[in-house]
Design an enzyme around this catalytic site. Structure first.
Site, PDB file in Angstrom:
ATOM      1  CG  ASP A  30     -23.042 -44.948  55.824  1.00 30.58           C
ATOM      2  OD1 ASP A  30     -22.489 -43.979  56.303  1.00 30.58           O
ATOM      3  OD2 ASP A  30     -22.392 -45.876  55.231  1.00 30.58           O
ATOM      4  CG  ASN A  32     -26.194 -38.776  58.235  1.00 32.56           C
ATOM      5  OD1 ASN A  32     -27.014 -39.143  57.402  1.00 32.56           O
ATOM      6  ND2 ASN A  32     -26.297 -38.642  59.511  1.00 32.56           N
ATOM      7  NE  ARG A  34     -20.411 -41.203  52.197  1.00 34.41           N
ATOM      8  CZ  ARG A  34     -20.838 -42.892  51.938  1.00 34.41           C
ATOM      9  NH1 ARG A  34     -21.009 -43.132  50.815  1.00 34.41           N
ATOM     10  NH2 ARG A  34     -21.182 -43.336  53.123  1.00 34.41           N
ATOM     11  CG  HIS A  47     -24.616 -36.210  61.946  1.00 34.92           C
ATOM     12  ND1 HIS A  47     -24.211 -37.529  61.195  1.00 34.92           N
ATOM     13  CD2 HIS A  47     -23.414 -35.971  62.511  1.00 34.92           C
ATOM     14  CE1 HIS A  47     -23.379 -37.947  61.056  1.00 34.92           C
ATOM     15  NE2 HIS A  47     -22.501 -37.111  61.687  1.00 34.92           N
ATOM     16  CD  GLU A  77     -17.229 -50.865  65.642  1.00 32.14           C
ATOM     17  OE1 GLU A  77     -18.505 -50.240  65.480  1.00 32.14           O
ATOM     18  OE2 GLU A  77     -16.851 -51.944  65.887  1.00 32.14           O
ATOM     19  CG  LEU A 141     -43.170 -48.228  64.618  1.00 28.31           C
ATOM     20  CD1 LEU A 141     -42.750 -49.571  63.748  1.00 28.31           C
ATOM     21  CD2 LEU A 141     -42.865 -46.985  63.999  1.00 28.31           C
ATOM     22  NE  ARG A 205     -18.380 -50.404  55.276  1.00 30.31           N
ATOM     23  CZ  ARG A 205     -18.005 -49.614  54.170  1.00 30.31           C
ATOM     24  NH1 ARG A 205     -17.648 -50.006  52.967  1.00 30.31           N
ATOM     25  NH2 ARG A 205     -17.807 -48.134  54.469  1.00 30.31           N
ATOM     26  CB  SER A 207     -20.804 -51.425  59.352  1.00 27.34           C
ATOM     27  OG  SER A 207     -20.254 -50.926  58.182  1.00 27.34           O
TER      28      SER A 207
HETATM   29  C1  FPP Z   1     -23.886 -42.183  59.348  1.00 25.39           C
HETATM   30  O1  FPP Z   1     -23.419 -41.190  58.531  1.00 25.39           O
HETATM   31  C2  FPP Z   1     -24.881 -41.463  60.335  1.00 25.39           C
HETATM   32  C3  FPP Z   1     -24.489 -41.537  61.679  1.00 25.39           C
HETATM   33  C4  FPP Z   1     -23.369 -42.018  62.233  1.00 25.39           C
HETATM   34  C5  FPP Z   1     -25.573 -40.827  62.616  1.00 25.39           C
HETATM   35  C6  FPP Z   1     -26.880 -40.903  62.239  1.00 25.39           C
HETATM   36  C7  FPP Z   1     -27.907 -40.488  63.168  1.00 25.39           C
HETATM   37  C8  FPP Z   1     -28.793 -39.568  62.821  1.00 25.39           C
HETATM   38  C9  FPP Z   1     -29.411 -39.344  61.244  1.00 25.39           C
HETATM   39  C10 FPP Z   1     -29.685 -38.895  63.852  1.00 25.39           C
HETATM   40  C11 FPP Z   1     -30.517 -40.034  64.335  1.00 25.39           C
HETATM   41  C12 FPP Z   1     -31.332 -39.359  65.241  1.00 25.39           C
HETATM   42  C13 FPP Z   1     -32.481 -40.125  65.777  1.00 25.39           C
HETATM   43  C14 FPP Z   1     -33.354 -39.427  66.520  1.00 25.39           C
HETATM   44  C15 FPP Z   1     -32.461 -41.724  66.008  1.00 25.39           C
HETATM   45  P1  FPP Z   1     -21.767 -40.890  58.334  1.00 25.39           P
HETATM   46  O2  FPP Z   1     -21.448 -39.728  59.255  1.00 25.39           O
HETATM   47  O3  FPP Z   1     -21.039 -42.246  58.470  1.00 25.39           O
HETATM   48  O4  FPP Z   1     -21.791 -40.416  56.771  1.00 25.39           O
HETATM   49  P2  FPP Z   1     -20.435 -40.631  55.772  1.00 25.39           P
HETATM   50  O5  FPP Z   1     -20.359 -42.115  55.635  1.00 25.39           O
HETATM   51  O6  FPP Z   1     -21.071 -40.023  54.549  1.00 25.39           O
HETATM   52  O7  FPP Z   1     -19.400 -39.692  56.357  1.00 25.39           O
END
Ligand code: FPP
Length: 259
Positions: A30, A32, A34, A47, A77, A141, A205, A207
Site C-alpha cells: 500500500d 503507491n 501517496r 505503481h 474493490e 519459493l 486494516r 481491507s
Molecule cells: C496500493 O497502493 C497498490 C496497488 C493497488 C497496486 C500494487 C501493485 C504493484 C506494486 C505492482 C505489482 C506488480 C507485480 C508484478 C505483482 P495505492 O494505489 O492504494 O496507494 P495509495 O493508498 O497511496 O493511494
C-alpha cells in the site's frame, strides 16, 4: 565440551532459527498513490516504482528460506478505480511478470495467481496461465499474486461449492462442513495460512484480504510506503515476528511447555 554435545547445540540453534522464519509471508502493498503524489507524479508512477519493491521482497524471501510470499496486487474493490489506472496497472503487472519469467526460472520460483480470473481480460489471463505453467515444476519459493481477489468473494465461492456438491449429490445434505474441508474449497487451497501479514503505508486494516486464512496470522504494520519498501524493511518485519509468541489460544506456559 565433547564433540557430540557441541554438535547438538548447533543443531538446536539452527532449528530455533528456522522456527522463527515464517513459512508464509503475505504483503498488502500500500502507498503507491501517496508516494507518487508526494513527488507530484501520476499515480501510475507509484505503481511502477512499486515493481522494484516486489523484486526486492521476492529476492529477500528466496534468500531467507521463506516458503511462500503472497502479494495483494489488485483487490476486487480496485475495479472501482479509474479505468486508466486499472489498464495501466494490469499492463504493468503483466509486463513485470513476463520480463521476470527467466529470473523466476533461474531462481526456482513457482508463480501462482489467485483471484477472480473471469474478470481479467483474456490476454492477461493467458499470460498468467503461461507463466504458471512455465514455473509449475519449480520447487523453491512460491510467489502468489492475488489479483481481482477479496476475502469475502473467496468464502462465498467456497460456500457455493458446498451447495453445488449437495445439488450434484457429491455430498449428502446432512454432512457437516468441517474447517479442514472448507479450507480445501477456498481458492487458496494448498497454500498454508500466512504466518505473517505485512501492510505498508501506515494503514492498519485488512481491507477484505485473507479473512478466513488470517485467523492466527501475526500482523506487522509499517509507515514505509510500498515503493520505498526494501530488504532492510522486510528484515525488520521478520525480527519483530521472531519476538512474537504465537499461542493459538493456549497459555504462554503451555507454549513454553512449563506445565
Ligand atoms: C496500493 O497502493 C497498490 C496497488 C493497488 C497496486 C500494487 C501493485 C504493484 C506494486 C505492482 C505489482 C506488480 C507485480 C508484478 C505483482 P495505492 O494505489 O492504494 O496507494 P495509495 O493508498 O497511496 O493511494
Amino acid at each position: 565440551m565433547g564433540r557430540g554435545q557441541k554438535k547438538r547445540i548447533k543443531t538446536e540453534e539452527l532449528t530455533d532459527k528456522m522456527d522463527k522464519i515464517p513459512k508464509h509471508v503475505s504483503i498488502i502493498m500500500d502507498g503507491n498513490g501517496r508516494w507518487a503524489k508526494n513527488r507530484g507524479l501520476e499515480r501510475l508512477a507509484g505503481h511502477k516504482a512499486g515493481v522494484e519493491s516486489v523484486r526486492a521482497a521476492t529476492e529477500f524471501a528466496a534468500e531467507n528460506g521463506i516458503g511462500y510470499l503472497s502479494l495483494f496486487a489488485f483487490s476486487e474493490e480496485n475495479w472501482n478505480r479509474p479505468q486508466s489506472e486499472i489498464a495501466g496497472l494490469m499492463e504493468l503487472m503483466i509486463d513485470a511478470i513476463m520480463k521476470e519469467s527467466s529470473t523466476l526460472m533461474d531462481n526456482n520460483i513457482k508463480f501462482e495467481a489467485v483471484g477472480d480470473m473471469s474478470r481479467l481480460s483474456s490476454n492477461v489471463r493467458e499470460k498468467i496461465r503461461e507463466i504458471e505453467k512455465k514455473t509449475a515444476e519449480n520447487s523453491g519459493l512460491v510467489l502468489v499474486v492475488f489479483l481481482s481477489y477479496s476475502g469475502k468473494w473467496d468464502i462465498i465461492q467456497a460456500v457455493n461449492r458446498v451447495v453445488q456438491q449437495v445439488a450434484n449429490k457429491e455430498r449428502s445434505a446432512d454432512q457437516s462442513v468441517t474447517v479442514e474441508c472448507f479450507d480445501k474449497l477456498l481458492n487458496t487451497s494448498g497454500i498454508p495460512d500466512p504466518d505473517l501479514l505485512i501492510r505498508t503505508s501506515g494503514e492498519q486494516r485488512i481491507s477484505n484480504f485473507l479473512l478466513w486464512q488470517c485467523a492466527y496470522t501475526e500482523f506487522y504494520f509499517t509507515d514505509v510506503l510500498w515503493p520505498d519498501f526494501r530488504k532492510n524493511d522486510f528484515r525488520k518485519a521478520l525480527d519483530t515476528y521472531a519476538e512474537r509468541e504465537r499461542r493459538y489460544g493456549k497459555t504462554g506456559d503451555q507454549i513454553n511447555k512449563i506445565n
